[in-house]
Design an enzyme around this catalytic site. Structure first.
Site, PDB file in Angstrom:
ATOM      1  N   GLU A 185     -17.647 -33.573  32.289  1.00  0.00           N
ATOM      2  CA  GLU A 185     -18.053 -34.800  32.703  1.00  0.00           C
ATOM      3  C   GLU A 185     -16.224 -35.595  32.107  1.00  0.00           C
ATOM      4  O   GLU A 185     -16.159 -37.362  32.737  1.00  0.00           O
ATOM      5  CB  GLU A 185     -18.506 -35.790  33.262  1.00  0.00           C
ATOM      6  CG  GLU A 185     -19.778 -34.923  34.166  1.00  0.00           C
ATOM      7  CD  GLU A 185     -21.200 -35.411  34.700  1.00  0.00           C
ATOM      8  OE1 GLU A 185     -21.415 -36.325  33.310  1.00  0.00           O
ATOM      9  OE2 GLU A 185     -21.823 -35.689  35.434  1.00  0.00           O
ATOM     10  N   GLU A 265     -24.643 -30.044  38.071  1.00  0.00           N
ATOM     11  CA  GLU A 265     -26.089 -30.265  37.380  1.00  0.00           C
ATOM     12  C   GLU A 265     -26.677 -30.723  38.650  1.00  0.00           C
ATOM     13  O   GLU A 265     -25.982 -32.354  39.369  1.00  0.00           O
ATOM     14  CB  GLU A 265     -25.745 -31.287  36.259  1.00  0.00           C
ATOM     15  CG  GLU A 265     -24.684 -31.512  34.975  1.00  0.00           C
ATOM     16  CD  GLU A 265     -24.515 -32.371  34.161  1.00  0.00           C
ATOM     17  OE1 GLU A 265     -25.098 -34.071  35.639  1.00  0.00           O
ATOM     18  OE2 GLU A 265     -24.183 -32.821  33.474  1.00  0.00           O
TER      19      GLU A 265
END
Length: 677
Positions: A185, A265
């Site tokens: 991320e 995710e």
């Protein structure tokens, strides 16, 4: 005849060559057809996140087999750098840190493996998995950037240890690892440094070669994808239920027109914070959107499939620093398909039915929940106040400094630290205002060992009026409640950062005590007296856990009625933080592996209670061991409520014991309701 023999040999050679090609192991991206190819055949993985560092090794196989039974064909794990290099240059891959054994165990369970190697992982884990010693030079550090040469050098050394261990386990080399993540991320981080990402790709290829897919994971916005990946890395996105999966993937397609779609995710649950309600997600909604993702022929990873526990001091925190600081609790149950203790839930079976529409689910029963046992009431007895054993908590003695130093600057990573100075003679009056704007994170203020105030960085509540007397000893016991793991405030040093003032006068000449609880926990035995005057001085308490009837240890849950806040240990194992007066977590998970076996073997519980033990009388001084958890208990009312990842409100109202003073003999001790008023 000779020509016929030659033709036979040629045909045999072609056959054997073809056999060699088709039997060789490979896992690659078919960019033309937008799929993965496993051994030359189209493949889609359905994976679940399970972090080896959040579950004792004793239970790894149990959790992996339950994941396989749900129809998953892969497991995804982060690598927690701070667990493997807690001290700079000293590496630990043993016991619960044995990453290689975990990967091999996954392979034996029939699961492929995706390794999110870091260096940063987020994961609601302290400092996002980065070692705390990186913060020693926090004033000049710039994590996750090519401009911070010290950080880059540390990453290079760490990857030089980690990645060679992974290479033999790559799928092409006969192992189960099909992909390795190089950063996590990164598009959500402010640096947006493509030179840094290029450095990581080069580093990973240096040690792993090009026989493995190197990938990134980011949110599905344009900025996140653009900053978080490179055209030369495989790009995946993450998103939860509630939105159109095709829409989320359309953002990815702007930057990566071809290749398989992957949600790295997909959230079947969500994370908790102290003082906020336990997060829950409906199984039917999670299944609905999982169905839509799989219908797009996308690969997916459910984060988390098994949450586990933030044992010890390893929970992280969210927020922008300062008043918005929001620490996570010990439980990482996550409302996942498998509970914190690894038990299948309704959500587990609902998702299994969805997966069965797209992939084979193994026949046969699902492995059962582990056995639990209610060990019952355990009477506790006081061992000592932290003042009584200060020399044992800091055997090397205090660090002398004219100004305050952070935990990391004195070589301490986690837990508690004590700052001591003398109130100067220039302070006039019987009271004064103490201000600690750089408090990280919670400080208990004493004057001559009398508790004066409890301060915390959130709120903000970093000031109080205290009783003073020139020449008296001022102590500030500071708790590191978990480093920020996400966002621009990632560099989150602990202790006291900056000055402490008393009526605006900067205090100096500090003695700083880095506190190590382990030696005291190990030697804790009940004292022969009860000193009720010091009941609100942070103190150690101990009790004996009986064995189960057959002597076989079983999972259990520690309930702490009447206790406020502190740290719990069983047989020296740090179970984590408790804070039941704030919630939502009420009980602590105690895995069977930390209890002693045998019908005559008892286990030792030690609590380090910070605020107010329920021990005014011996009969009230107890805890309970239950056979059911409670991570969804009541929470103290606050000014705001966490509703989503981007909605950090003014979380901490007047929920904590404030201005709690130890009373003189004969005076009333504040009870829970008074302390929370």
């Amino acid at each position: 005849m000779a020509g016929g023999i030659a033709a036979i040999w040629v045909a045999l050679f072609v056959f054997l060559a073809g056999f060699h090609i088709t039997s060789s192991r490979s896992f690659v991206v078919d960019w033309k057809n937008d799929v993965f190819l496993k051994d030359g055949e189209p493949f889609r993985y359905i994976s679940g996140s399970f972090h080896y560092f959040r579950v004792p090794r004793f239970y790894w196989q149990d959790r992996l087999l339950k994941m396989k039974a749900a129809g998953l064909n892969a497991v995804q794990t982060y690598v927690a750098w701070n667990m493997h290099e807690a001290k700079e240059g000293q590496y630990d891959f043993s016991g619960d840190n044995d990453l290689i054994a975990f990967i091999q165990m996954a392979n034996s369970a029939g699961l492929l493996v995706l390794v999110r190697a870091g260096p940063y992982i987020c994961a609601e884990w302290d400092l996002g998995g980065l070692p705390a010693w990186l913060l020693k030079n926090y004033t000049t550090a710039k994590f996750r950037s090519s401009t911070d040469k010290n950080y880059i050098a540390a990453v290079d050394r760490w990857m030089g240890v980690l990645l060679p261990k992974l290479k033999p386990l790559l799928y092409a080399n006969g192992g189960p690892i099909i992909a390795v993540q190089v950063e996590n991320e990164y598009g959500s981080y402010y640096t947006c440094d493509h030179e840094y990402m290029t450095h990581l790709q080069t580093l990973f290829e240096q040690y792993l070669g090009k026989d493995v897919i190197l990938y990134t994971t980011d949110g599905s916005s344009d900025r996140m994808i653009n900053c978080g990946s490179l055209p030369t890395l495989f790009t995946t996105v993450d998103f939860g239920a509630g939105g159109d999966p095709a829409g989320a993937f359309s953002h990815l397609r702007k930057y990566r027109p071809h290749g398989p779609l992957v949600n790295s995710e997909y959230y079947p649950g969500w994370l908790d914070h102290w003082g906020g309600g336990h997060q829950k997600r409906q199984a039917s909604q999670i299944a609905k959107y999982l169905d839509e993702i799989l219908a797009l022929n996308a690969s997916v990873n459910l984060y988390m499939f098994e949450g586990g526990t933030n044992f010890g001091f390893m929970n992280g925190a969210n927020g922008g620093g300062g008043p918005s600081y929001a620490p996570q609790p010990t439980s990482y149950d996550y409302d996942a398909p498998l509970t914190e203790a690894g038990d299948p839930t309704t959500k587990y079976f609902v998702l299994m039915e969805t997966i069965a529409k797209y992939a084979p689910v193994p026949p046969g029963p699902v492995p059962p929940a582990t056995q639990k046992f209610a060990y019952g009431k355990v009477m506790m007895a006081k061992v000592s106040t932290f003042y009584d054993v200060l020399a044992n908590l800091t055997p090397s003695g205090p660090v002398a400094s004219n100004k305050t130093l952070t935990m990391e600057q004195v070589g301490q990573n986690y837990g508690f630290i004590l700052y001591r100075t003398t109130i100067p003679s220039s302070i006039s009056g019987s009271t004064a205002n103490i201000s600690i704007p750089g408090l990280a994170d919670r400080g208990i203020v004493f004057v001559d060992k009398i508790r004066q105030a409890t301060l915390i960085r959130v709120g903000p509540k970093t000031e109080a009026t205290i009783d003073v007397k020139p020449g008296s000893t001022l102590d500030i016991l500071v708790e590191n409640m978990g480093r920020i793991n996400y966002g621009s405030a990632l560099q989150d040093p602990k202790g006291i950062v900056g000055n402490v003032t008393l009526d605006k006068m900067v205090l100096s000449d500090w003695s700083i005590y880095p506190l190590d609880l382990d030696p005291v926990v190990k030697e804790s035995v009940p004292s022969e007296f009860e000193d009720e005057d010091n009941i609100q001085i942070p103190s150690f308490y101990t009790g004996t856990i009986p064995p189960s009837p057959d002597g076989t240890p079983r999972d259990t849950f520690l309930n702490l009625p009447g206790w406020f806040k502190g740290q719990a240990y069983v047989n020296g194992f740090n179970l984590g933080r408790y804070w039941p007066v704030v919630g939502p977590q009420i009980t602590l998970y105690v895995p069977a592996s930390v209890l002693l076996s045998g019908k005559q073997s008892t286990s030792k519980l030690v609590l380090f209670e910070l605020d107010n033990a329920p021990c005014e009388t011996p009969d009230d001084c107890y805890v309970e061991f239950l056979d059911k958890p409670n991570v969804d208990g009541p929470v103290h009312p606050m000014k705001g409520e966490i509703k989503g990842f981007d909605d950090w409100t003014a979380m901490y109202g007047d929920f904590m014991p404030q201005d709690v003073k130890t009373k003189t003999k004969g005076s009333e001790i504040l009870d829970r309701d008074q302390a929370l008023a």
